[in-house]
Write an enzyme that holds these catalytic residues in place. Structure first.
Site, mmCIF file in Angstrom:
data_model
loop_
_atom_site.group_PDB
_atom_site.id
_atom_site.type_symbol
_atom_site.label_atom_id
_atom_site.label_comp_id
_atom_site.label_asym_id
_atom_site.label_seq_id
_atom_site.Cartn_x
_atom_site.Cartn_y
_atom_site.Cartn_z
ATOM 1 N N ASP A 55 -24.157 -29.095 12.686
ATOM 2 C CA ASP A 55 -23.113 -29.859 11.998
ATOM 3 C C ASP A 55 -23.729 -30.599 10.811
ATOM 4 O O ASP A 55 -23.134 -30.717 9.750
ATOM 5 C CB ASP A 55 -22.494 -30.893 12.946
ATOM 6 C CG ASP A 55 -21.630 -30.237 13.999
ATOM 7 O OD1 ASP A 55 -21.522 -28.994 13.981
ATOM 8 O OD2 ASP A 55 -21.076 -30.972 14.851
ATOM 9 N N LEU A 105 12.698 -14.570 20.853
ATOM 10 C CA LEU A 105 12.496 -13.380 21.676
ATOM 11 C C LEU A 105 13.430 -13.387 22.867
ATOM 12 O O LEU A 105 13.749 -14.447 23.414
ATOM 13 C CB LEU A 105 11.049 -13.347 22.195
ATOM 14 C CG LEU A 105 9.953 -13.173 21.146
ATOM 15 C CD1 LEU A 105 8.586 -13.391 21.774
ATOM 16 C CD2 LEU A 105 10.022 -11.778 20.542
ATOM 17 N N GLU A 135 0.396 -9.386 24.330
ATOM 18 C CA GLU A 135 -0.467 -10.521 23.978
ATOM 19 C C GLU A 135 0.093 -11.789 24.600
ATOM 20 O O GLU A 135 1.246 -11.798 25.051
ATOM 21 C CB GLU A 135 -0.549 -10.638 22.454
ATOM 22 C CG GLU A 135 0.792 -10.889 21.819
ATOM 23 C CD GLU A 135 0.876 -10.445 20.364
ATOM 24 O OE1 GLU A 135 0.306 -9.405 20.015
ATOM 25 O OE2 GLU A 135 1.549 -11.157 19.596
ATOM 26 N N LYS A 137 1.889 -15.298 25.249
ATOM 27 C CA LYS A 137 2.964 -16.049 24.605
ATOM 28 C C LYS A 137 2.463 -17.479 24.500
ATOM 29 O O LYS A 137 2.417 -18.218 25.492
ATOM 30 C CB LYS A 137 4.244 -15.976 25.428
ATOM 31 C CG LYS A 137 5.417 -16.630 24.724
ATOM 32 C CD LYS A 137 6.712 -16.305 25.447
ATOM 33 C CE LYS A 137 7.919 -16.822 24.680
ATOM 34 N NZ LYS A 137 7.887 -18.233 24.351
ATOM 35 N N ASP A 139 2.106 -21.303 23.905
ATOM 36 C CA ASP A 139 3.081 -22.367 24.117
ATOM 37 C C ASP A 139 2.778 -23.528 23.166
ATOM 38 O O ASP A 139 2.169 -24.517 23.537
ATOM 39 C CB ASP A 139 3.010 -22.833 25.575
ATOM 40 C CG ASP A 139 4.238 -23.614 25.974
ATOM 41 O OD1 ASP A 139 5.183 -23.677 25.171
ATOM 42 O OD2 ASP A 139 4.243 -24.169 27.083
ATOM 43 N N TYR A 248 0.233 -14.120 14.815
ATOM 44 C CA TYR A 248 0.470 -12.924 15.620
ATOM 45 C C TYR A 248 1.505 -11.960 15.062
ATOM 46 O O TYR A 248 1.862 -10.986 15.723
ATOM 47 C CB TYR A 248 0.874 -13.310 17.042
ATOM 48 C CG TYR A 248 1.934 -14.387 17.113
ATOM 49 C CD1 TYR A 248 3.212 -14.166 16.645
ATOM 50 C CD2 TYR A 248 1.646 -15.637 17.662
ATOM 51 C CE1 TYR A 248 4.174 -15.136 16.708
ATOM 52 C CE2 TYR A 248 2.612 -16.629 17.736
ATOM 53 C CZ TYR A 248 3.870 -16.373 17.260
ATOM 54 O OH TYR A 248 4.828 -17.340 17.314
ATOM 55 N N LYS A 345 8.379 -14.177 30.878
ATOM 56 C CA LYS A 345 8.096 -15.591 31.118
ATOM 57 C C LYS A 345 7.458 -15.780 32.485
ATOM 58 O O LYS A 345 7.954 -15.247 33.483
ATOM 59 C CB LYS A 345 9.395 -16.405 31.067
ATOM 60 C CG LYS A 345 10.094 -16.341 29.734
ATOM 61 C CD LYS A 345 9.592 -17.391 28.783
ATOM 62 C CE LYS A 345 10.311 -18.702 29.039
ATOM 63 N NZ LYS A 345 9.996 -19.698 28.021
ATOM 64 N N CYS A 439 14.813 -54.595 54.172
ATOM 65 C CA CYS A 439 13.561 -54.397 53.444
ATOM 66 C C CYS A 439 12.441 -54.147 54.454
ATOM 67 O O CYS A 439 12.252 -54.947 55.376
ATOM 68 C CB CYS A 439 13.248 -55.643 52.613
ATOM 69 S SG CYS A 439 11.585 -55.604 51.924
ATOM 70 N N CYS A 442 9.965 -57.495 54.100
ATOM 71 C CA CYS A 442 10.346 -58.872 54.455
ATOM 72 C C CYS A 442 11.595 -58.944 55.333
ATOM 73 O O CYS A 442 12.041 -60.027 55.689
ATOM 74 C CB CYS A 442 10.527 -59.711 53.197
ATOM 75 S SG CYS A 442 12.024 -59.281 52.278
ATOM 76 N N CYS A 457 16.023 -55.101 47.589
ATOM 77 C CA CYS A 457 15.684 -56.274 48.389
ATOM 78 C C CYS A 457 15.899 -57.463 47.459
ATOM 79 O O CYS A 457 15.361 -57.503 46.352
ATOM 80 C CB CYS A 457 14.221 -56.186 48.826
ATOM 81 S SG CYS A 457 13.562 -57.765 49.372
ATOM 82 N N CYS A 462 9.833 -61.864 48.351
ATOM 83 C CA CYS A 462 9.361 -60.763 49.208
ATOM 84 C C CYS A 462 7.929 -60.414 48.784
ATOM 85 O O CYS A 462 7.678 -60.172 47.593
ATOM 86 C CB CYS A 462 10.278 -59.558 49.029
ATOM 87 S SG CYS A 462 9.601 -58.031 49.701
#
Ligand code: IVH
Length: 700
Positions: A55, A105, A135, A137, A139, A248, A345, A439, A442, A457, A462
């Protein structure tokens, strides 16, 4: 893209240029060589992930180029590696038309769907056996790029498929998108290419960690992160997000005059992927596979779904394309999608497990949340062992029983949900889930207010509520006492060190130091964090108090409305409702909180302990182009996630309202908007915007 011979030549050239740079003997005439070398190393780094120089060496060469170009501006070329870096902020993203509409698609979910589709494809082409190119898909967020005379001329979002937003400056921040590419070698003058911008899972995690450090909410998933990043107006910030782009699809190309014969490459889809790869694009050249006939494709889809998590980025399926372009043309398209391609899918991430018990947790406002305890199960790499089952109605609707096998899903790959129970697997000993009448902590009778789904409650003392209130007070978005943590709050509460909020600032450290797990370092961290929290601005303290219906936005409004926090006890309901986005319900809750003398005493005690109860108005965010304007979203947004859109409003100085009223300036309408839209239409002062218009407004 680079032959062995070129590689050796460029590597030797790199070393020689580095030497010259070090010795300050760089010859200006060599600027083109310097650019070639830098482009080559960018390719090694961003496309091949296999850098050949450090780098530091890259930076040295890059700085040399910057120096020459600043001394000799006439030498700057538009595709110079320095030209990615934009100066200043983007003003707006003008709407531009795609050369060819970006269709979506057709989807398929199982082998039968694919067999059907293949049959139609064979009918349309008259062929027995079709060659398919498959290929991933990807996302992410779709983009379209135009190159003219070998230069990147434009990058755009998908938009509505016909028109998108010009985001060229942001696209240039994606290092794997070449600023120039030798399309002329293929006889091409102008070309439109489609692809997907992604954030890798790793970069997404890093990015969310950074947000967490700045106390900002995390983004929901890498797709949203990528889509949101493309709309940022600060190109430097876009660059910091380390986006990637897969290209693509070639949607359009025109020949160079007098060169009618386009290269063979563009006769097949796989050939176009190869061409893009050879020109330095990150096309799915390595990921693609070619199969004859649908059976092999189906097998590949099955196998690929199993290994999807091994990829460094998210994919949501597989795209199957007829490989030969002449056949694609013959098959044509419907108004929505091409007939020559289909998406397979993947299933949403689901798993089945046993529901073993239901626990009832009491929140800081007394709300009872039922939580299903499950046999631990892994979904998409995350182990799930408990899941919120929301409320009594939800349990009844889904007919959930203890002992049931349940199907669970990580919706949006984030929050797990129970899809359904599977009654056909019941053995007879399953038990109904009984919502408690009292509750569980309590024993106070639970109540349910009219029109609400939640049991509560009502005992504000509490112990469960008190602990949760203290946890909320210390939490990241509230007073941010990081070293505290839920576990310590619970422990100190049990030991009697913490009975109510002010005790946080009176902890008996002499006793705590004797406890297991409290070394000197952790004690001093805790002390420092508690001390630092005293300086938090008033809006954080207001949010930290955990007043019902008072979220972070309302807390900011309140902090701006008084000089001294306890003054709220003198405000009437009308005074409160006159404030931005505060309706009768919220006003009632605020008024109730300040009407309790013990709450006022608590605030005064906090002040005596050194906390800030005075407003510091300069802290309030403002200055964006939406300054003071109010917004509400309704219906399903297509481009943005709801949270993203809301964040955009707040970041630009706008405010969000929760309902349609005359205080509302803008209603942004997505798909299937309902009653809110109808109501807004009756109030002439409300401007109704589509999602696209909203994005335009934001980018003004
Ligand atoms: S081809 C005319 N290939 O999926 C056909 N699309 O649901 C152009 N997508 O809008 C699309 N990976 O954003 C194609 N390998 C891939 C893809 C892909 C992801 C997206 C694309 C498209 C959407 C359709």
């Amino acid at each position: 893209m680079y032959s062995q011979q070129q590689t050796v030549k460029l590597q030797n050239l790199s070393k020689s240029l580095l030497e010259q740079t070090k010795e300050h003997s760089f010859k200006t005439e060599e600027v083109d060589k310097l650019r070639d070398v830098l482009r080559y190393h960018e390719y090694r780094y961003y496309i091949m992930s296999d850098p050949l120089i450090s780098d530091f060496e890259y930076d040295t060469l890059y700085k040399q180029l910057e120096k020459i170009e600043s001394e000799h501006p006439a030498l700057v070329s538009p595709d110079s590696p320095t030209q990615r870096v934009a100066k200043g902020l983007t003003k707006d993203f003008p709407t531009v038309q795609h050369l060819v509409p970006m269709l979506s698609l057709e989807n398929s979910y199982n082998a039968d769907d694919l067999i059907d589709w293949d049959r139609k494809a064979r009918e349309l082409t008259g062929l027995e056996n079709i060659e398919y190119c498959v290929e991933p898909k990807f996302d992410g967020a779709s983009i379209s790029l135009i190159y003219e005379n070998d230069l990147l001329a434009r990058g755009a979002t998908r938009g509505d498929g016909v028109e998108g937003d010009d985001i060229t400056t942001n696209i240039k921040q994606i290092r794997s998108v070449p600023l120039s590419a030798k399309f002329a070698a293929y006889g091409i003058r102008q070309i439109e290419i489609r692809g997907e911008v992604l954030m890798t899972k790793n970069n997404f995690k890093k990015y969310n960690d950074q947000l967490a450090e700045q106390n900002l909410p995390p983004l929901a998933n890498p797709r949203n992160a990528a889509a949101g990043s493309l709309r940022i107006k600060d190109p430097k910030e876009v660059s910091r997000r380390n986006l990637e782009a897969f290209l693509y699809h070639v949607s359009y190309h025109s020949n160079i005059d007098g060169q009618p014969n386009i290269d063979e490459s563009l006769k097949t889809h796989s050939g176009s992927l190869q061409m893009l790869w050879d020109l330095g694009f990150r096309s799915p050249q390595k990921e693609k596979k070619i199969f004859k006939g649908i059976q092999a494709v189906i097998e590949h889809c099955r196998e690929f779904e199993i290994t999807r998590d091994e990829l460094p980025y998210e994919i949501d399926g597989i795209v199957i394309k007829v490989n030969e372009i002449a056949l694609q043309d013959k098959m044509g398209m419907t108004t929505h999608h091409p007939r020559w391609a289909i998406a397979f899918k993947f299933k949403a991430r689901q798993a089945t497990t046993k529901l073993r018990a239901a626990e009832f947790q009491i929140g800081r406002t007394g709300a009872v949340t039922p939580v299903a305890k499950l046999d631990p199960v892994s979904i998409g790499g995350v182990t799930v062992s408990s899941i919120s089952i929301h409320n009594e109605e939800y349990i009844r609707e889904k007919d959930l029983r203890i002992g049931d096998t349940v199907l669970i899903e990580r919706a949006g790959d984030v929050i797990p949900q129970i899809v359904k129970s599977l009654p056909e697997l019941r053995e007879g000993n399953e038990k109904k889930i009984h919502f408690p009448k009292q509750c569980p902590v309590c024993k106070t009778d639970l109540v349910k207010e009219e029109g609400e789904a939640v049991w509560r409650c009502t005992n504000i003392n509490c112990p469960a509520q008190v602990v949760e209130r203290i946890i909320h007070f210390t939490s990241k978005d509230a007073m941010d006492i990081r070293s505290f943590g839920d576990a310590n709050v619970r422990k100190f509460f049990e030991l009697g060190f913490l009975k109510y909020i002010p005790d946080i600032y009176k902890l008996p450290f002499d006793k705590i130091s004797g406890l297991e797990g409290f070394g000197e370092q952790s004690m001093s961290n805790l002390k420092a964090a508690i001390e630092a929290s005293k300086q938090q601005p008033l809006h954080r303290l207001i949010y930290a108090l955990g007043i019902r219906f008072v979220g972070e936005t309302t807390a900011r409004v309140l902090a701006n409305a008084v000089h001294y926090l306890p003054d709220f006890k003198n405000k009437s309901l009308e005074d409160l409702q006159a404030l931005e986005d505060i309706g009768p319900k919220v006003a009632g809750s605020i008024s109730k909180f300040f009407s309790f003398p013990e709450n006022i005493t608590m605030l005064q005690e906090l002040e005596n302990l050194g906390l800030n109860l005075k407003s510091n108005k300069s802290i309030i965010t403002a200055g964006g182009n939406l300054d003071g304007q109010t917004f509400l979203f309704t219906g399903a947004l297509l481009e943005l996630k709801r949270g993203e859109a809301e964040e955009m409003v707040e970041k630009n100085g706008g405010k969000l309202l929760s309902g349609v009223s005359s205080k509302l300036n803008y209603l942004v309408v997505g798909e299937d908007a309902g009653s809110k839209l109808e109501k807004a239409k009756r109030i002439p002062t409300i401007k109704i915007l589509t999602e696209k218009e909203f994005l335009q407004l934001i980018s003004l």
